[in-house]
Design an enzyme around this catalytic site. Sequence first.
Site, mmCIF file in Angstrom:
data_model
loop_
_atom_site.group_PDB
_atom_site.id
_atom_site.type_symbol
_atom_site.label_atom_id
_atom_site.label_comp_id
_atom_site.label_asym_id
_atom_site.label_seq_id
_atom_site.Cartn_x
_atom_site.Cartn_y
_atom_site.Cartn_z
ATOM 1 N NE ARG B 25 0.800 1.960 6.513
ATOM 2 C CZ ARG B 25 0.052 2.620 5.649
ATOM 3 N NH1 ARG B 25 0.605 3.469 4.811
ATOM 4 N NH2 ARG B 25 -1.247 2.435 5.608
ATOM 5 C CB SER B 52 2.665 5.780 1.528
ATOM 6 O OG SER B 52 2.340 4.467 1.340
ATOM 7 C CD GLU B 73 12.501 4.652 -6.361
ATOM 8 O OE1 GLU B 73 13.055 4.744 -7.478
ATOM 9 O OE2 GLU B 73 11.297 4.932 -6.190
ATOM 10 C CG PHE B 98 9.576 0.930 -5.641
ATOM 11 C CD1 PHE B 98 9.457 0.146 -6.778
ATOM 12 C CD2 PHE B 98 8.452 1.516 -5.107
ATOM 13 C CE1 PHE B 98 8.213 -0.036 -7.379
ATOM 14 C CE2 PHE B 98 7.205 1.340 -5.698
ATOM 15 C CZ PHE B 98 7.083 0.564 -6.837
ATOM 16 C CG HIS B 124 3.495 -0.492 1.156
ATOM 17 N ND1 HIS B 124 3.659 0.329 2.245
ATOM 18 C CD2 HIS B 124 2.433 0.006 0.484
ATOM 19 C CE1 HIS B 124 2.737 1.272 2.234
ATOM 20 N NE2 HIS B 124 1.977 1.099 1.186
ATOM 21 C CG ASP B 132 -1.348 -0.513 -4.581
ATOM 22 O OD1 ASP B 132 -2.359 -0.030 -5.136
ATOM 23 O OD2 ASP B 132 -0.643 0.115 -3.781
ATOM 24 N NE ARG B 182 -1.634 0.615 1.608
ATOM 25 C CZ ARG B 182 -2.946 0.600 1.786
ATOM 26 N NH1 ARG B 182 -3.536 -0.465 2.291
ATOM 27 N NH2 ARG B 182 -3.674 1.653 1.454
#
Lengths: 266, 330
Positions: B25, B52, B73, B98, B124, B132, B182
């Site tokens: 990222r 993030s 989104e 998402f 991610h 998570d 990530r």
Amino acid sequence: MKKTANEMRKDIIKMTNAAGSGHPGGSLSSVEIMTALYFKIMKHDPKKHDWEERDRFILSKGHACPVLYSAMARSGYFPVEELKTLRKLGSRLQGHPDRKKLPGLEISCGSLGQGLSIAAGISIGLRMDKKDQRVYCLMGDGELQEGQIWEAAMTGAHYKLDNLCGIVDVNNLQIDGFTKDVMNVEPIGDKWRSFGWHVIEVDGHNLEEVIKAFEEAEKTKGMPTVILAKTVKGKGVSFMENKAEWHGAAPNSEQTETALKELEVY
Amino acid sequence: MSSKDNKEMYLSEKLYGDVDQVPTRNGYGHGLVELGETNKDVVVLTADISDSVRTQWFADKYPDRFIEVGISEQDMMGIAAGLATVGKIPFVSTYGVFCTGRAWDQIRTTVAYGDFNVKIGGAHGGISVGADGATHQALEEITLTRVLPNMTVIVPADSEETKKATLAAAATDGPFMLRFGREKVPVVTTEKTPFKVGRAETYVFGDDISIIACGPMVYEAIIAAKELDKKGISVRVINMHTVKPIDKETIIKAAKETGAIVTAEEHQVAGGMGSAVAEVVVENCPVPIKLVGVRDRFGESGEPEELMVEFNLKSTDIIKAAEQVLEMKK
């Protein structure tokens, strides 16, 4: 302009009859809105569809494309004759609009609820470039059941997009029946007001009122405007008026003849 | 395998030693900042997770071209398409689950069917998101986006390549999906390593078997190749960073010359990069293939490294698959 509106009604009947399918009901209810936009309100050049200074029109209720195609043909984007190719293999007039096939369309659409976000994106982009064109987005009242509309409503108010004007064709009907029975969207005006929009309610078949509403929208600063146009689904063709079954059904030859006769005397 | 190969592709000097570890990222974030400077049409959209997904770096330098949309989104995808109609190059950024899941219809009908110049940055990606758990571990984005006409799908191997892919996306017209992760992963490539959209790169030039990988699995493939080399098996390692349009020529050549293929991805095998490779192989030059990846299972919480082991995504799993496929080749 009233004559043009009537010609567009005839186009909608003829083209859906020729196609054997399509959506006459919600096209007929939007005729005056589209007439006002394409023949009075919008800055556009049918001979130069990609003119940078044009105002933008986004059809969010994509199934109502017969009325859009008719407005485009009658304002000079393509020959009126081509309307009869609607929904046929190889036609530029797809069952729902395909911008890559037909020059003059801003977007491809048909999946409901997506247009207002696109219109908001255009409004933001134009403002970044300090341009003063306006952006119009036509939605259906049943379409307001889509959650994305309200995401876009937040965006419009949050970014104070006063170059953006939404129009809701409030014809009270959707495929399964009256919107109030299927999934109530009222009170529509209060919803938009509470989201931070300037709301104008008009008789959607009164051209003067519709035009005045667009002029008021343009003068409204600091917030986006939504025009709630009260309309009759199937307007102008007695046997189609206020009937959900004419949302997505084409008239047969006999019905077409009856409809065109009614529209002749208009 | 020889050190010569390494130099030709300008791979990291530290590849087989204490290799640098950087999250992919970061490459996206650096790429966007560079684009902010070099391309005034680039705008960046974020749905509430700017730090993030590393778009905050762009926001800090170019606030006028940064658009926060909040947790919406679907709206973000539409706004991006609208921006593209007025000549902007929007980068839409959120977690892979998402953007490709929540907003798939918006990607399909508004972005891909409309063929708008929208760049989707899916952060991610993969199981290595870790603690998570399954809701945030994107394992389906390749499948969901590579079925869409007009779409280009890129899964860069490391942070360096993610930066190159980000710059390439801005320079190439049309919708793009970039998948990055990530966690820190080994930096395999360098600034000088060749990268071209749609062209797979061969990093190790063996001829007994081909390992075709994408994302952080490229590193695992290189390590597996080294181990297999010790056993006398000569391995070809291909970085298939562009999953769509896929480099058929390189795949067919590998199938013909090595006669056995293992694919490796941190993604569901159903419909993923391995499936895309298999489609090309079965139609053109059928040879035995084994697909390393996640098999019809949701992710779960855990440390990134232990999850990679739990989900059979390590070099040892590639080696096992290679030995199986070599048996099939006989």
